[in-house]
Design a protein around this motif. Structure first.
Motif, PDB file in Angstrom:
ATOM      1  N   ASP A 113      -3.708  20.976   1.445  1.00 28.42           N
ATOM      2  CA  ASP A 113      -4.627  20.837   0.253  1.00 28.42           C
ATOM      3  C   ASP A 113      -4.629  19.488  -0.139  1.00 28.42           C
ATOM      4  OD1 ASP A 113      -6.730  21.330  -1.402  1.00 28.42           O
ATOM      5  OD2 ASP A 113      -5.426  22.266  -2.955  1.00 28.42           O
ATOM      6  N   TYR A 114      -4.384  18.340   0.957  1.00 25.84           N
ATOM      7  CA  TYR A 114      -4.526  16.958   0.449  1.00 25.84           C
ATOM      8  C   TYR A 114      -3.409  16.694  -0.449  1.00 25.84           C
ATOM      9  CZ  TYR A 114      -9.124  17.241   2.619  1.00 25.84           C
ATOM     10  OH  TYR A 114      -9.924  17.517   3.481  1.00 25.84           O
ATOM     11  N   ASN A 115      -2.077  17.152  -0.142  1.00 28.19           N
ATOM     12  CA  ASN A 115      -1.012  16.201  -0.550  1.00 28.19           C
ATOM     13  C   ASN A 115      -0.642  15.318   0.117  1.00 28.19           C
ATOM     14  OD1 ASN A 115       0.508  18.065  -2.761  1.00 28.19           O
ATOM     15  ND2 ASN A 115      -0.769  19.416  -1.675  1.00 28.19           N
ATOM     16  N   PHE A 116      -0.299  14.216  -0.160  1.00 25.20           N
ATOM     17  CA  PHE A 116       0.150  12.874   0.328  1.00 25.20           C
ATOM     18  C   PHE A 116       1.397  12.650   0.450  1.00 25.20           C
ATOM     19  CE2 PHE A 116      -4.346  11.149  -1.157  1.00 25.20           C
ATOM     20  CZ  PHE A 116      -4.983  11.991  -0.364  1.00 25.20           C
ATOM     21  N   LEU A 117       1.946  11.609   1.154  1.00 23.97           N
ATOM     22  CA  LEU A 117       3.185  11.068   1.343  1.00 23.97           C
ATOM     23  C   LEU A 117       3.261   9.611   0.911  1.00 23.97           C
ATOM     24  CD1 LEU A 117       6.226  11.507   2.285  1.00 23.97           C
ATOM     25  CD2 LEU A 117       5.446  10.360   4.541  1.00 23.97           C
ATOM     26  N   TYR A 118       4.198   9.271  -0.048  1.00 27.79           N
ATOM     27  CA  TYR A 118       4.167   7.842  -0.469  1.00 27.79           C
ATOM     28  C   TYR A 118       5.107   6.939  -0.415  1.00 27.79           C
ATOM     29  CZ  TYR A 118       0.541  10.720  -3.429  1.00 27.79           C
ATOM     30  OH  TYR A 118      -0.438  11.509  -3.867  1.00 27.79           O
ATOM     31  N   ARG A 119       5.016   5.810  -0.628  1.00 33.97           N
ATOM     32  CA  ARG A 119       6.235   4.697  -0.386  1.00 33.97           C
ATOM     33  C   ARG A 119       5.829   3.758  -1.253  1.00 33.97           C
ATOM     34  NH1 ARG A 119      10.028   3.062   2.977  1.00 33.97           N
ATOM     35  NH2 ARG A 119      10.170   0.855   3.727  1.00 33.97           N
ATOM     36  N   GLY A 120       6.940   3.122  -2.065  1.00 30.65           N
ATOM     37  CA  GLY A 120       7.015   1.923  -2.869  1.00 30.65           C
ATOM     38  C   GLY A 120       6.490   0.653  -2.368  1.00 30.65           C
ATOM     39  N   LEU A 121       5.672  -0.249  -2.817  1.00 28.57           N
ATOM     40  CA  LEU A 121       5.484  -1.542  -2.228  1.00 28.57           C
ATOM     41  C   LEU A 121       5.329  -2.429  -3.422  1.00 28.57           C
ATOM     42  CD1 LEU A 121       1.819  -0.538  -0.499  1.00 28.57           C
ATOM     43  CD2 LEU A 121       4.231  -0.471   0.686  1.00 28.57           C
ATOM     44  N   ASP A 122       5.384  -3.592  -3.022  1.00 25.91           N
ATOM     45  CA  ASP A 122       5.263  -4.863  -3.920  1.00 25.91           C
ATOM     46  C   ASP A 122       4.335  -4.614  -4.966  1.00 25.91           C
ATOM     47  OD1 ASP A 122       4.770  -7.777  -4.890  1.00 25.91           O
ATOM     48  OD2 ASP A 122       6.989  -7.704  -4.214  1.00 25.91           O
ATOM     49  N   PRO A 123       4.479  -5.035  -6.148  1.00 27.67           N
ATOM     50  CA  PRO A 123       3.518  -4.841  -7.133  1.00 27.67           C
ATOM     51  C   PRO A 123       2.118  -5.797  -7.020  1.00 27.67           C
ATOM     52  CG  PRO A 123       5.835  -5.030  -8.296  1.00 27.67           C
ATOM     53  CD  PRO A 123       5.723  -5.104  -6.818  1.00 27.67           C
ATOM     54  N   SER A 124       2.568  -6.715  -6.200  1.00 26.77           N
ATOM     55  CA  SER A 124       1.535  -7.745  -6.062  1.00 26.77           C
ATOM     56  C   SER A 124       0.457  -7.002  -4.918  1.00 26.77           C
ATOM     57  CB  SER A 124       1.970  -9.167  -5.385  1.00 26.77           C
ATOM     58  OG  SER A 124       2.759  -8.794  -4.196  1.00 26.77           O
ATOM     59  N   GLU A 125       0.593  -5.956  -4.247  1.00 31.40           N
ATOM     60  CA  GLU A 125      -0.189  -5.361  -3.468  1.00 31.40           C
ATOM     61  C   GLU A 125      -0.908  -4.047  -3.780  1.00 31.40           C
ATOM     62  OE1 GLU A 125       2.122  -4.502   0.181  1.00 31.40           O
ATOM     63  OE2 GLU A 125       3.557  -5.930  -0.261  1.00 31.40           O
ATOM     64  N   ASP A 126      -1.466  -4.406  -5.116  1.00 30.15           N
ATOM     65  CA  ASP A 126      -2.024  -3.323  -5.889  1.00 30.15           C
ATOM     66  C   ASP A 126      -3.451  -3.251  -5.757  1.00 30.15           C
ATOM     67  OD1 ASP A 126      -2.091  -5.261  -7.697  1.00 30.15           O
ATOM     68  OD2 ASP A 126      -1.873  -3.800  -9.455  1.00 30.15           O
ATOM     69  N   GLN A 127      -3.840  -4.588  -5.173  1.00 28.79           N
ATOM     70  CA  GLN A 127      -5.421  -5.020  -5.382  1.00 28.79           C
ATOM     71  C   GLN A 127      -6.164  -4.249  -4.172  1.00 28.79           C
ATOM     72  OE1 GLN A 127      -6.553  -6.765  -8.177  1.00 28.79           O
ATOM     73  NE2 GLN A 127      -4.360  -6.354  -8.572  1.00 28.79           N
ATOM     74  N   ASN A 128      -5.656  -3.910  -3.054  1.00 31.73           N
ATOM     75  CA  ASN A 128      -6.422  -3.700  -1.944  1.00 31.73           C
ATOM     76  C   ASN A 128      -5.475  -2.453  -1.044  1.00 31.73           C
ATOM     77  OD1 ASN A 128      -7.488  -6.625  -2.345  1.00 31.73           O
ATOM     78  ND2 ASN A 128      -9.223  -5.274  -1.507  1.00 31.73           N
ATOM     79  N   PRO A 129      -6.143  -1.699  -0.453  1.00 37.45           N
ATOM     80  CA  PRO A 129      -5.413  -0.933   0.633  1.00 37.45           C
ATOM     81  C   PRO A 129      -4.953  -2.061   1.579  1.00 37.45           C
ATOM     82  CG  PRO A 129      -7.467   0.044   0.025  1.00 37.45           C
ATOM     83  CD  PRO A 129      -7.508  -1.087  -0.597  1.00 37.45           C
ATOM     84  N   THR A 130      -3.932  -1.744   2.502  1.00 39.98           N
ATOM     85  CA  THR A 130      -3.534  -2.687   3.310  1.00 39.98           C
ATOM     86  C   THR A 130      -3.016  -2.011   4.691  1.00 39.98           C
ATOM     87  OG1 THR A 130      -1.156  -2.432   2.598  1.00 39.98           O
ATOM     88  CG2 THR A 130      -2.602  -4.204   1.528  1.00 39.98           C
TER      89      THR A 130
END
Length: 295
Positions: free
Chosen positions: A134-151
């Motif tokens: 039911d669309y549960n995702f897996l997450y990971r922490g990234l550098d805060p500067s990378e919050d402007q776009n998907p990568t």
């Protein structure tokens, strides 16, 4: 203390990538400058030695200086040409390997483009389990500067066996022992070739900014988690030590069940890289995926 370790891991990951890049730069600098010069010097020394050796015990030629000079010039030209060929080939190969081994982060223009990329490139088994959960995702922490776009991230360093990751030698010993046990099970996924993700975006945010991850390709993508869930590190002493390997331990806890778990950590490998979508785009991402997939 836990939040400190998470934030420290993110900084250590950046430091590790920087140190690796600097080391490769210094090696490349040596390879491209001093090393070829040394290679070009070696033929002169070898020719000097061999020409002297060849003349020992031989009768003099009618014009030995002329004949030996021509032979030495010819030998030297052939040797130098072959040396340059090998040196240049080695330099090109080294630079190619260095380039492909560097962390590569490519921004994706929009969430819509990220949805299309995930729909076309993401591992199908993983997508099926996300939809099934039911669309549960897996997450990971990234550098805060990378919050402007998907990568799209490639060649992400696997740092679980690095003492800087958790700031603990005990953690390194733990993951080394875990690796030994997983190797004994012929597991394709190991701490040395994988990353940790979490089903909890808040836990991922302790490492920077939380982003859902989407492994690319059908090969080189594997998952593992503990039978009773929870963290890989620190691991409670009374928690289960049984590691479930996706696709191997059939009939046990499945990947879609693990994605529903409360703050479960999941080990994942993504040899072809993965798409990362910051959580601030999650509502738009989920709607786009729901329009794309049905069971």
């Amino acid at each position: 203390a836990k939040s400190y370790r998470y934030r420290n891991r993110n900084r250590n990951r950046e430091s590790l990538v920087l140190r690796i890049a600097m080391a490769k730069y210094m090696v490349a600098l040596f390879t491209c400058t001093l090393f070829p010069c040394l290679l070009l010097l070696i033929p002169h020394l070898c020719l000097s030695f061999t020409s002297n050796y060849d003349r020992v015990g031989q009768a003099p030629a009618p014009n030995p200086r002329h004949d030996c000079g021509l032979r030495a010039i010819s030998d030297r030209k052939d040797f130098i040409q072959s040396t340059i060929t090998y040196a240049v080939g080695g330099i090109v190969l080294f630079n190619h390997q260095s380039a492909t081994a560097a962390l590569d982060i490519k921004p994706v223009a929009s969430v819509h483009e990220a949805v299309e990329l995930i729909s076309n490139k993401c591992n199908r088994r993983y997508l099926y389990n996300v939809v099934s959960s039911d669309y549960n995702f897996l997450y990971r922490g990234l550098d805060p500067s990378e919050d402007q776009n998907p990568t799209v991230r490639s060649n992400e360093p696997c740092d679980l066996l690095n003492s800087d990751t958790y700031g603990s030698d005990a953690a390194v010993s733990y993951f080394a022992a875990l690796e030994k046990n997983m190797v004994a099970k012929n597991s394709p996924i190991l701490p040395s070739n994988a990353h940790l993700g979490t089903t909890c975006p808040k836990a991922a945010a302790d490492w920077g900014i939380a982003a859902s991850i989407w492994p690319i390709g059908e090969d080189g993508v594997d998952f593992a988690w503990f039978a009773d869930g929870g963290l890989f590190w620190p691991r409670n002493e009374d928690a289960s030590k049984e590691v479930i390997i996706d696709g191997r331990d059939c009939g046990k806890v499945s990947l879609d069940d693990a994605l529903v778990g409360d703050a479960w950590e999941i080990l994942f490998s993504a040899d072809n890289g993965f798409v990362a979508v910051p959580v601030k785009f999650e509502a738009e991402l989920r709607k786009g995926l729901q329009r794309s997939f049905t069971i």
